[in-house]
Write an enzyme that holds these catalytic residues in place. Structure first.
Site, short mmCIF file in Angstrom:
data_model
loop_
_atom_site.label_atom_id
_atom_site.label_comp_id
_atom_site.label_asym_id
_atom_site.label_seq_id
_atom_site.Cartn_x
_atom_site.Cartn_y
_atom_site.Cartn_z
N ARG A 39 0.83 -1.20 0.00
CA ARG A 39 0.00 0.00 0.00
C ARG A 39 0.86 1.25 0.00
O ARG A 39 1.91 1.30 0.63
CB ARG A 39 -0.88 0.02 1.25
CG ARG A 39 -1.82 -1.14 1.41
CD ARG A 39 -2.97 -1.18 0.46
NE ARG A 39 -3.81 0.00 0.48
CZ ARG A 39 -5.04 0.03 -0.04
NH1 ARG A 39 -5.57 -1.06 -0.59
NH2 ARG A 39 -5.73 1.13 -0.02
N VAL A 40 0.38 2.25 -0.70
CA VAL A 40 1.07 3.54 -0.68
C VAL A 40 0.24 4.58 0.09
O VAL A 40 0.57 5.75 0.11
CB VAL A 40 1.37 4.06 -2.10
CG1 VAL A 40 2.41 3.19 -2.77
CG2 VAL A 40 0.10 4.14 -2.93
N ASP A 41 -0.86 4.12 0.68
CA ASP A 41 -1.64 5.03 1.53
C ASP A 41 -1.49 4.56 2.97
O ASP A 41 -0.72 3.67 3.27
CB ASP A 41 -3.12 5.06 1.10
CG ASP A 41 -3.72 3.66 1.04
OD1 ASP A 41 -3.05 2.70 1.45
OD2 ASP A 41 -4.86 3.54 0.58
N ASP A 42 -2.22 5.17 3.88
CA ASP A 42 -2.06 4.82 5.28
C ASP A 42 -2.95 3.64 5.66
O ASP A 42 -3.74 3.71 6.60
CB ASP A 42 -2.34 6.04 6.16
CG ASP A 42 -1.24 7.08 5.99
OD1 ASP A 42 -0.08 6.66 5.88
OD2 ASP A 42 -1.55 8.28 5.95
#
Ligand code: WT7
Length: 695
Positions: free
Chosen positions: A563-566
């Protein structure tokens, strides 16, 4: 009633791409994988000769057709199902899509105007074809020796009885029904019963706490909730009914009352006498169900009528109610199941996922049953009573297709060879992996030890939102690489996009997006179409943004890098940092919290929490436990932080934004290159945090 309502104003007032972080972190993973890009694992000739798609050329021909003429491609497949009314083909089109926020509301429709029913296609259709006596479910209980099974005939009868009960309670087409059950056969039975009468099921994983359950009940307002009194999981007994009671009283306090609580008496775990009870609302499943007729008319629904809601975590805010509709979801889950597992009649299929997650919706229940497969349902956990349990079950039922998560593989790997070698596993033909990137060493162990080098591994990349497999091997069609999900499924157009939203070609790293819709695209976030557009379609205009980073190698293979989000992925469970932070802050002595992911040998990632206490509060182990319990209470045990790191303050920019990049480095003890910390409001915070690492 639940409907896939779309925003009508067409313009987005608030567009943010804050959900998109830099690719740096996720790229570290792909670097590690580079050496495996040249290691190819091909199926043997005999496997290939029998495979559904036996070569890459055949795949390319089908794939190209799926993109050039998606309408013809998918309507041909859809025609294999039963439709009460066929979808109208206006100018040959079977689908409509607008994926571009600049061109008005994002909207997807497949087979609209067609009338069908997924329960009919999963059960009645096979019974009418003379397959009613075939096994649908083999159920294996938590303790060895406890088992049961249902044929398609029996399953259909039980589904009808429950459907009749729901109708009797006033549940109508479009109404929501909440299901809070462990892996008993009643769980898929409940899903199918809802589908049969056009009700919208909302399954809530039975590991969620009362608070989380209440939050979901408040959002979808079900008429009925279906649960059981208790369940055995490994050595533990979990009292589910108490959790439901608490959730329903929280909901009531917020103005939502649930009329009926249908409770299955799971007497292996707990007697009826010991179960808390509310007369008038609570009903024992076994007391009423047998009184209902074993046949029940089908509610024919539009292809675009909602089938289910499933809540999932995002990087911000409360859980999102992902809404899937009927027709496209049916066609797509059935087709992906068939091709990605090279399914053929006679296969015995076992997916270890819980029906509380999307994998259990699409690939325990709908996909397999739509193919008339024999499905193993497992109530327990992979290492109970010991690390040989999975292989014991494989031998017991002659499982030929086995589908599990990397976290399970890694935990079994730690137990060594003996528990595997003790069992024959000769029935295995195809293996599957899902939930997070599989690291090459776990892949190789799975391939060499579990599959004895003869079973292709389908590493399936997809999401709650996509409904079905998006990037996945087709067994036998092309060589595998350890850790790569390989190529896109029919109809799926992946695009790697850079920070500026520009699509990049060839060998590259980028944000994984999808161009154009596929039949099981989620249609909206329930009650919040604007959030649907903002989260998924606004960051990169014209694309669906997955939230994952991805690398494409010289052979065009896709390597998911995380994932590149939180969003944190613990044992394949998707957990939003914001949710954990808000749970921590609910503790009366917590002033502020910031949560990041750290790598973990078995669970993939683990939750690492930095906590600032209120003024004057002392650090203590007791308080650590209290904070962890706050997360168990607000979300569930699976979201409990592995570590609480005391933080006198958090590293923030002058505008007050927490710099998670720095926290991630401190958490994983990578102190050499903390990067630029001069933009911090107070750079001293960093050293203070480092000093507190082992306190
Ligand atoms: C996220 C979706 C899809 C069913 C289970 C999880 C990660 C899932 C893979 C895979 C690499 C994967 C992604 C994705 N993920 N499968 N084969 N390789 N990553 O569903 O809870 O919606 O989570 O799981 O990060 O975005 P979910």
């Amino acid at each position: 009633a639940i409907s896939p309502a779309h925003a009508t104003n067409g313009t987005l007032k608030h567009v943010s791409s804050s959900a998109v972080a830099s690719l740096d972190d996720s790229l570290v993973r792909s670097e590690r994988n580079v050496q495996y890009e040249h290691e190819l694992f091909d199926a043997d000739r005999k496997f290939k000769e029998r495979a559904l798609v036996s070569s890459k050329d055949k795949y390319i021909a089908m794939y190209n057709r799926s993109l050039q003429d998606p309408d013809a491609f998918w309507s041909e497949i859809a025609s294999e199902f039963y439709w009460e009314t066929r979808w109208p083909e206006e100018n040959g089109k079977v689908h409509f899509e607008n994926f571009d926020v600049r061109k008005g509301p994002v909207k997807v429709e497949w087979f609209k105007g067609g009338k069908t029913n997924i329960c009919y296609n999963a059960l009645d259709r096979h019974v009418h074809a003379g397959k009613g006596d075939q096994i649908a479910f083999y159920w294996e209980g938590n303790s060895p020796g406890l088992d049961a099974s249902l044929t398609y005939n029996q399953l259909l009868q039980q589904v009808c009885q429950l459907a009749n009960f729901l109708k009797d309670k006033g549940v109508k087409k479009g109404d929501a029904v909440a299901i809070y059950l462990p892996m008993l056969m009643e769980l898929p039975i409940a899903m199918l019963a809802c589908a049969r009468i056009g009700a919208v099921h909302s399954v809530i994983f039975a590991g969620f706490s009362a608070e989380s359950l209440a939050q979901r009940v408040l959002d979808c307002k079900p008429k009925v909730i279906i649960t059981c009194n208790a369940v055995c999981r490994g050595p533990k007994i979990i009292n589910l009914k108490d959790i439901v009671d608490e959730a329903l009283s929280i909901s009531l306090a917020h103005g939502v009352s649930v009329d009926s609580c249908l409770t299955y008496a799971n007497e292996v775990a707990m007697s009826r006498e010991k179960t808390a009870w509310q007369d008038g609302r609570d009903i024992w499943y076994q007391d009423v169900i047998s009184d209902y007729a074993t046949t029940c008319d089908i509610e024919w629904v539009d292809a675009e009528d909602p089938l289910f809601l499933l809540y999932t975590s995002g990087s911000t805010g409360k859980p999102k109610g992902v809404l899937h509709t009927t027709g496209g979801y049916m066609v797509y889950t059935a087709t992906t199941f068939k091709y990605a597992f090279d399914y053929r009649e006679g296969d015995i299929y076992w997916c270890t996922a819980d029906c509380g997650w999307i994998t259990g919706h699409s690939y325990v229940t709908y996909g397999p049953l739509l193919n008339c497969a024999k499905v193993v349902l497992f109530e327990g956990v992979p290492n109970y009573p010991d690390a040989g349990r999975c292989w014991e079950i494989v031998d017991k039922y002659h499982v030929s297709i086995f589908y599990t998560a990397p976290t399970a593989i890694r935990s079994l790997m730690r137990a060594g060879l003996e528990p595997v070698k003790r069992h024959s596993r000769k029935s295995l033909r195809v293996l599957g992996s899902v939930g997070e990137p599989i690291n090459p060493s776990a892949w190789k162990w799975y391939y060499e030890v579990v599959g004895d080098k003869r079973c292709p591994i389908s590493d399936t990349w997809w999401q709650t939102e996509t409904g079905g497999f998006m990037i996945t091997p087709l067994p036998g069609a092309w060589p595998l690489k350890p850790g790569s999900a390989t190529y896109p499924f029919f109809g799926v157009q992946p695009a790697l996009v850079d920070e500026n939203g520009k699509e990049i070609e060839g060998v590259c790293n980028g944000y994984l997006c999808i161009k154009g819709s596929w039949p099981s695209t989620f249609r909206t976030l329930y009650g919040d179409h604007a959030r649907y557009e903002t989260t998924y379609f606004a960051p990169f205009k014209g694309y669906y943004f997955s939230g994952d980073g991805c690398h494409r190698d010289a052979d065009g293979y896709y390597w998911l890098t995380g994932r590149v989000d939180d969003v944190i992925n613990v044992s394949g469970h998707r957990i939003g940092t914001a949710e954990v932070e808000s749970a921590l802050v609910s503790h009366p002595q917590c002033a502020e919290a910031a949560v990041v992911a750290v790598d973990h040998e078995v669970t993939g990632q683990a939750i690492y929490a930095f906590v600032t206490l209120k003024l004057g509060v002392q650090y203590s182990e007791e308080l650590r436990t209290g904070l962890k319990n706050a997360v168990r209470h607000e979300i569930g045990a699976f979201a409990q932080p592995a570590k609480i790191h005391w933080a006198p303050a958090l590293p923030k920019t002058r505008s007050g934004k927490i710099m998670r990049r720095i926290l991630r480095k401190i958490a994983s003890k990578e102190l050499e290159n903390l990067g630029d910390i001069s933009t911090l409001a107070d750079p001293h915070v960093v050293q203070e945090l480092i000093d507190l690492t082992d306190v």
